[in-house]
Design a protein around this motif. Sequence first.
Motif, PDB file in Angstrom:
ATOM      1  N   PRO A   1       3.010   2.956   3.635  1.00  0.00           N
ATOM      2  CA  PRO A   1       3.596   3.449   2.380  1.00  0.00           C
ATOM      3  C   PRO A   1       4.520   4.620   2.628  1.00  0.00           C
ATOM      4  O   PRO A   1       4.255   5.474   3.487  1.00  0.00           O
ATOM      5  CB  PRO A   1       2.365   3.862   1.560  1.00  0.00           C
ATOM      6  N   GLN A   2       5.600   4.657   1.870  1.00  0.00           N
ATOM      7  CA  GLN A   2       6.617   5.674   2.096  1.00  0.00           C
ATOM      8  C   GLN A   2       6.153   7.083   1.742  1.00  0.00           C
ATOM      9  O   GLN A   2       6.736   8.057   2.191  1.00  0.00           O
ATOM     10  CB  GLN A   2       7.879   5.320   1.313  1.00  0.00           C
ATOM     11  N   ASP A   3       5.094   7.185   0.944  1.00  0.00           N
ATOM     12  CA  ASP A   3       4.599   8.515   0.598  1.00  0.00           C
ATOM     13  C   ASP A   3       3.652   9.075   1.656  1.00  0.00           C
ATOM     14  O   ASP A   3       3.121  10.178   1.496  1.00  0.00           O
ATOM     15  CB  ASP A   3       3.895   8.489  -0.769  1.00  0.00           C
ATOM     16  N   GLY A   4       3.399   8.312   2.727  1.00  0.00           N
ATOM     17  CA  GLY A   4       2.534   8.788   3.799  1.00  0.00           C
ATOM     18  C   GLY A   4       1.062   8.784   3.471  1.00  0.00           C
ATOM     19  O   GLY A   4       0.263   9.345   4.223  1.00  0.00           O
ATOM     20  N   SER A   5       0.670   8.131   2.368  1.00  0.00           N
ATOM     21  CA  SER A   5      -0.726   8.166   1.940  1.00  0.00           C
ATOM     22  C   SER A   5      -1.649   7.437   2.899  1.00  0.00           C
ATOM     23  O   SER A   5      -2.856   7.664   2.890  1.00  0.00           O
ATOM     24  CB  SER A   5      -0.847   7.549   0.539  1.00  0.00           C
ATOM     25  N   ALA A   6      -1.110   6.543   3.731  1.00  0.00           N
ATOM     26  CA  ALA A   6      -1.973   5.763   4.628  1.00  0.00           C
ATOM     27  C   ALA A   6      -2.176   6.443   5.976  1.00  0.00           C
ATOM     28  O   ALA A   6      -2.902   5.915   6.819  1.00  0.00           O
ATOM     29  CB  ALA A   6      -1.375   4.376   4.837  1.00  0.00           C
ATOM     30  N   GLY A   7      -1.553   7.583   6.194  1.00  0.00           N
ATOM     31  CA  GLY A   7      -1.688   8.244   7.481  1.00  0.00           C
ATOM     32  C   GLY A   7      -0.870   7.543   8.553  1.00  0.00           C
ATOM     33  O   GLY A   7      -0.107   6.625   8.291  1.00  0.00           O
ATOM     34  N   GLU A   8      -1.073   7.983   9.795  1.00  0.00           N
ATOM     35  CA  GLU A   8      -0.272   7.452  10.898  1.00  0.00           C
ATOM     36  C   GLU A   8      -0.623   5.998  11.201  1.00  0.00           C
ATOM     37  O   GLU A   8       0.215   5.245  11.692  1.00  0.00           O
ATOM     38  CB  GLU A   8      -0.479   8.317  12.148  1.00  0.00           C
ATOM     39  N   GLY A   9      -1.850   5.602  10.952  1.00  0.00           N
ATOM     40  CA  GLY A   9      -2.273   4.249  11.304  1.00  0.00           C
ATOM     41  C   GLY A   9      -1.808   3.169  10.349  1.00  0.00           C
ATOM     42  O   GLY A   9      -1.824   1.986  10.688  1.00  0.00           O
ATOM     43  N   GLY A  10      -1.356   3.548   9.143  1.00  0.00           N
ATOM     44  CA  GLY A  10      -0.934   2.563   8.165  1.00  0.00           C
ATOM     45  C   GLY A  10      -2.120   1.835   7.543  1.00  0.00           C
ATOM     46  O   GLY A  10      -3.286   2.173   7.762  1.00  0.00           O
ATOM     47  N   VAL A  11      -1.826   0.815   6.756  1.00  0.00           N
ATOM     48  CA  VAL A  11      -2.846   0.006   6.084  1.00  0.00           C
ATOM     49  C   VAL A  11      -2.723  -1.426   6.579  1.00  0.00           C
ATOM     50  O   VAL A  11      -1.637  -2.007   6.557  1.00  0.00           O
ATOM     51  CB  VAL A  11      -2.665   0.041   4.550  1.00  0.00           C
ATOM     52  N   MET A  12      -3.845  -2.000   7.015  1.00  0.00           N
ATOM     53  CA  MET A  12      -3.836  -3.388   7.483  1.00  0.00           C
ATOM     54  C   MET A  12      -4.262  -4.306   6.340  1.00  0.00           C
ATOM     55  O   MET A  12      -5.336  -4.147   5.771  1.00  0.00           O
ATOM     56  CB  MET A  12      -4.782  -3.564   8.681  1.00  0.00           C
ATOM     57  N   VAL A  13      -3.380  -5.246   6.020  1.00  0.00           N
ATOM     58  CA  VAL A  13      -3.682  -6.240   4.988  1.00  0.00           C
ATOM     59  C   VAL A  13      -3.389  -7.617   5.556  1.00  0.00           C
ATOM     60  O   VAL A  13      -2.610  -7.767   6.504  1.00  0.00           O
ATOM     61  CB  VAL A  13      -2.862  -6.000   3.701  1.00  0.00           C
ATOM     62  N   LEU A  14      -4.009  -8.614   4.976  1.00  0.00           N
ATOM     63  CA  LEU A  14      -3.819  -9.985   5.448  1.00  0.00           C
ATOM     64  C   LEU A  14      -2.718 -10.666   4.652  1.00  0.00           C
ATOM     65  O   LEU A  14      -2.764 -10.726   3.426  1.00  0.00           O
ATOM     66  CB  LEU A  14      -5.125 -10.775   5.295  1.00  0.00           C
ATOM     67  N   LEU A  15      -1.712 -11.153   5.348  1.00  0.00           N
ATOM     68  CA  LEU A  15      -0.697 -12.004   4.726  1.00  0.00           C
ATOM     69  C   LEU A  15      -1.243 -13.429   4.749  1.00  0.00           C
ATOM     70  O   LEU A  15      -1.310 -14.063   5.796  1.00  0.00           O
ATOM     71  CB  LEU A  15       0.627 -11.926   5.496  1.00  0.00           C
TER      72      LEU A  15
END
Length: 564
Positions: A426-440
Amino acid sequence: MYAPFFGLQHPPFSIAPDPRYLFMSERHREALAHLLYGLDAGGGFVLLTGEIGTGKTTVCRCFLEQIPAHCNVAYIFNPKLTVPELLRSICDEFGVAHQAAAPGVETVKDCLDPLNAFLLQQHAAGRNNVLIIDEAQNLAPDVLEQLRLLTNLETSERKLLQIILIGQPELRAMVAAPELEQLAQRVIARYHLQALSADETRQYIAHRLAVAGLQGPLPFARRALARVHALTGGVPRRINLLCDRALLGAYAAGQREVGEAIVRQAAREVFDAPVAAGPGRWWPAALGGLAGAAALGALGWAMGWWPVAVVDATRRQAPVAVTTPAAVAAPAGPATAPLAPVSNPEAKAGAQPPLTLAGFLAAQAEGPSPDGWQLLAQAWQASLPPDAADPCAQLASEGLRCWRHRRASLNLLRQLDRPVLLTLRPQDGSAGEGGVMVLLRQLDGDKATLAGANGSTLQVALADLAPLWHGEVATLWKAPANLPTGSNVAATVAGAAWLDRQLTLAGQARTDQRGISPAQQRRARVHQFQLGQGLTPDGQAGPLTLMMLNRAAGVQEPSLRAGG
């Protein structure tokens, strides 16, 4: 000007090389495969040619993004140089220091000697060196001859410099000239990039509009799309110019759909193409040009003569469909009432607002829920303990192999056609450095279905994912338990037999030739399969090749198109 009128967030048909709008057709993927093949081909020349505007620069940019870290790259984009100027430019691009041995003008030798020393040093360090020359049709004959001489820099094992020439069709004629026969013999791969087909033209237009934020149907009529292809010949740059002007014309006339007559008029404005007489006027008063039309359109919009689409900024993240187990099981009442669009001023008080992509991502970190790898395992009907230290090792016991990539593209995901884990940031940095893993879980046109915490799913426009996804993916593929885990699956008898069977099932027939070993035949079959799939044709059966082999051989695996 016209973007808000059609519900777009950005102008969709700029001719600037914006990477967000990258569209790789089958032809572009095959051209890219030829360039990547040249990286490890042991030196020589690779030629990529195509008409103006067919996407050669697009392919080159994509190629530059995929060049391995062990390659040094020199890029020359202005080849109208003399031989000394070319050699100085090559040295400068590689960072090689050079100076005149004696006071006065720097000679060719003053550049060649340090360049040769640099190439030898890099070869000893295990690094490859690639020289890319764009607009190579502008090279003078003596400069081409000097380039050929550069390929004489070699060791007993391989040449020290790989040269890629990118240019217009006349480059092919130049290389075919009798005086350049020696250079032609050193061309190890060549590809001529054709224009888009009619169907690819439609896909290209739809892709750019989706990235620009289009939520509804295409604003081009079917006959208008056919006319765009006929007038542009499928050349992407010409498509951009024509569609941009056609949308401007439709906006000026207050029309939500671009018809064939508007496309014809736009072609006359852009290409000075003849337009058949008849119903081709876009607007009242028969204004003579689009400048006047645009002025009238802006005035009409300001005066309220025709309605303008209201685009709420929050709608870019509004899903088409949202489902969660909790919503299914909840009793009837206000909480389960139909979701009201955010921009609908008549929404009933108390109605549940639609879940946005931002809200979906924020929910992934709330409460106990399976992590991304467990979601991926579930999509493949496999079990993975919550505390698994190494998910890939655990899944290998169930006949599944892992594949990760940090720079994947949407086109590659469509090609692989299997559920994948996306790392979103997310562009607001809310997920931290690791990001968020989601399933496509599914791809359907310009829509993606994501699966996340607590079994929730969210359908979003691909244009909404683009700013959040930087290419990080992970997925699985089925493999026999006895298949070697290294880069060479044919290292064992069982692995070689399995690969031969897969190639046969995929339509790559075995050809017994005298003097060619089974390993060489297998490599040639893999090479042919890779070319047909738009993969790097290196003859090595790596994970990408094996995943595509599984698909071509009919191995039952979950599909993105089918949603699992």
